[in-house]
Scaffold this motif. Structure first.
Motif, PDB file in Angstrom:
ATOM      1  N   PHE A 119       0.845  -1.195   0.000  1.00 42.74           N
ATOM      2  CA  PHE A 119       0.000   0.000   0.000  1.00 42.74           C
ATOM      3  C   PHE A 119       0.880   1.246   0.000  1.00 42.74           C
ATOM      4  O   PHE A 119       1.920   1.287   0.653  1.00 42.74           O
ATOM      5  N   VAL A 120       0.439   2.270  -0.727  1.00 44.91           N
ATOM      6  CA  VAL A 120       1.155   3.549  -0.727  1.00 44.91           C
ATOM      7  C   VAL A 120       0.132   4.677  -0.627  1.00 44.91           C
ATOM      8  O   VAL A 120      -0.938   4.627  -1.225  1.00 44.91           O
ATOM      9  N   HIS A 121       0.461   5.695   0.190  1.00 43.18           N
ATOM     10  CA  HIS A 121      -0.404   6.871   0.343  1.00 43.18           C
ATOM     11  C   HIS A 121       0.321   8.076  -0.225  1.00 43.18           C
ATOM     12  O   HIS A 121       1.547   8.147  -0.244  1.00 43.18           O
ATOM     13  N   VAL A 122      -0.450   9.064  -0.681  1.00 49.13           N
ATOM     14  CA  VAL A 122       0.110  10.239  -1.332  1.00 49.13           C
ATOM     15  C   VAL A 122       1.037  11.020  -0.385  1.00 49.13           C
ATOM     16  O   VAL A 122       1.981  11.679  -0.835  1.00 49.13           O
ATOM     17  N   ASN A 123       0.828  10.936   0.934  1.00 48.31           N
ATOM     18  CA  ASN A 123       1.687  11.648   1.892  1.00 48.31           C
ATOM     19  C   ASN A 123       3.105  11.076   1.934  1.00 48.31           C
ATOM     20  O   ASN A 123       4.017  11.742   2.399  1.00 48.31           O
ATOM     21  N   GLU A 171       7.525  -0.045   5.598  1.00 49.98           N
ATOM     22  CA  GLU A 171       7.349   0.038   7.047  1.00 49.98           C
ATOM     23  C   GLU A 171       6.015  -0.575   7.401  1.00 49.98           C
ATOM     24  O   GLU A 171       5.128  -0.688   6.546  1.00 49.98           O
ATOM     25  N   LYS A 172       5.874  -0.942   8.659  1.00 48.12           N
ATOM     26  CA  LYS A 172       4.611  -1.522   9.113  1.00 48.12           C
ATOM     27  C   LYS A 172       3.598  -0.404   9.311  1.00 48.12           C
ATOM     28  O   LYS A 172       3.837   0.546  10.039  1.00 48.12           O
ATOM     29  N   GLY A 173       2.457  -0.544   8.636  1.00 46.39           N
ATOM     30  CA  GLY A 173       1.390   0.428   8.768  1.00 46.39           C
ATOM     31  C   GLY A 173       0.283  -0.090   9.671  1.00 46.39           C
ATOM     32  O   GLY A 173       0.426  -1.125  10.332  1.00 46.39           O
ATOM     33  N   GLN A 174      -0.855   0.614   9.705  1.00 51.45           N
ATOM     34  CA  GLN A 174      -1.970   0.196  10.550  1.00 51.45           C
ATOM     35  C   GLN A 174      -2.543  -1.136  10.102  1.00 51.45           C
ATOM     36  O   GLN A 174      -2.947  -1.957  10.918  1.00 51.45           O
ATOM     37  N   ARG A 175      -2.608  -1.354   8.798  1.00 48.72           N
ATOM     38  CA  ARG A 175      -3.245  -2.571   8.272  1.00 48.72           C
ATOM     39  C   ARG A 175      -2.289  -3.477   7.521  1.00 48.72           C
ATOM     40  O   ARG A 175      -2.722  -4.354   6.782  1.00 48.72           O
TER      41      ARG A 175
END
Length: 148
Positions: A113-117, A134-138
């Motif tokens: 997963f990648v987010h624009v931030n 890195e480990k994210g929330q999900r």
């Protein structure tokens, strides 16, 4: 004259139980006579090769070891070899209006997963990128994403 309270089926059941009890007693007596019920006959030993035997093990072949040397469990992730931090991949999906997408890792084939931030430049589907995980929330999340 009054009729007996026992019906044919009740008598039959009683006879079967009595026969079963007598058969059980008979088998028990046979075992005692043959001597098959001894505890020593039931013991099985395991030799140094892992095979079953009826003879006790030879204690001269016994191995000594330190109990602290035995590792039980799976080593922690940090104990394993360090992975290459920077990975490469291809953007498989990106939604500009919602600001997120997915990158397919070229080495493992996993979707990250990648987010624009987390991006330094704008990307579109099909772009080759380098990123860190890195480990994210999900689950795993791509950070410090750059175009190649």
């Amino acid at each position: 004259m009054a009729r007996s309270q026992e019906t044919f089926s009740k008598k039959e059941i009683q006879n079967k139980k009595e026969k079963k009890r007598k058969d059980k007693e008979k088998k028990m007596l046979e075992r005692k006579e043959n001597g098959k019920a001894s505890f020593e006959d039931m013991i099985v030993y395991i030799d140094e090769n892992g095979n079953q035997t009826t003879t006790p093990p030879d204690h001269s072949k016994r191995l000594e070891f330190n109990a602290e040397d035995i590792v039980i469990g799976v080593p922690k992730r940090e104990d394993l070899e360090p992975e290459d931090k920077v990975r490469k991949g291809v953007v498989t999906f990106f939604n500009e209006s919602k600001g997120y997408g997915f990158i397919k890792d070229s080495t493992s084939g996993d979707s990250v997963f990648v987010h624009v931030n987390q991006m330094s430049e704008t990307i579109v589907e099909g772009n080759r990128v380098s990123f860190e995980v890195e480990k994210g929330q999900r689950g795993p999340t791509a950070v410090r994403v750059k175009k190649d």
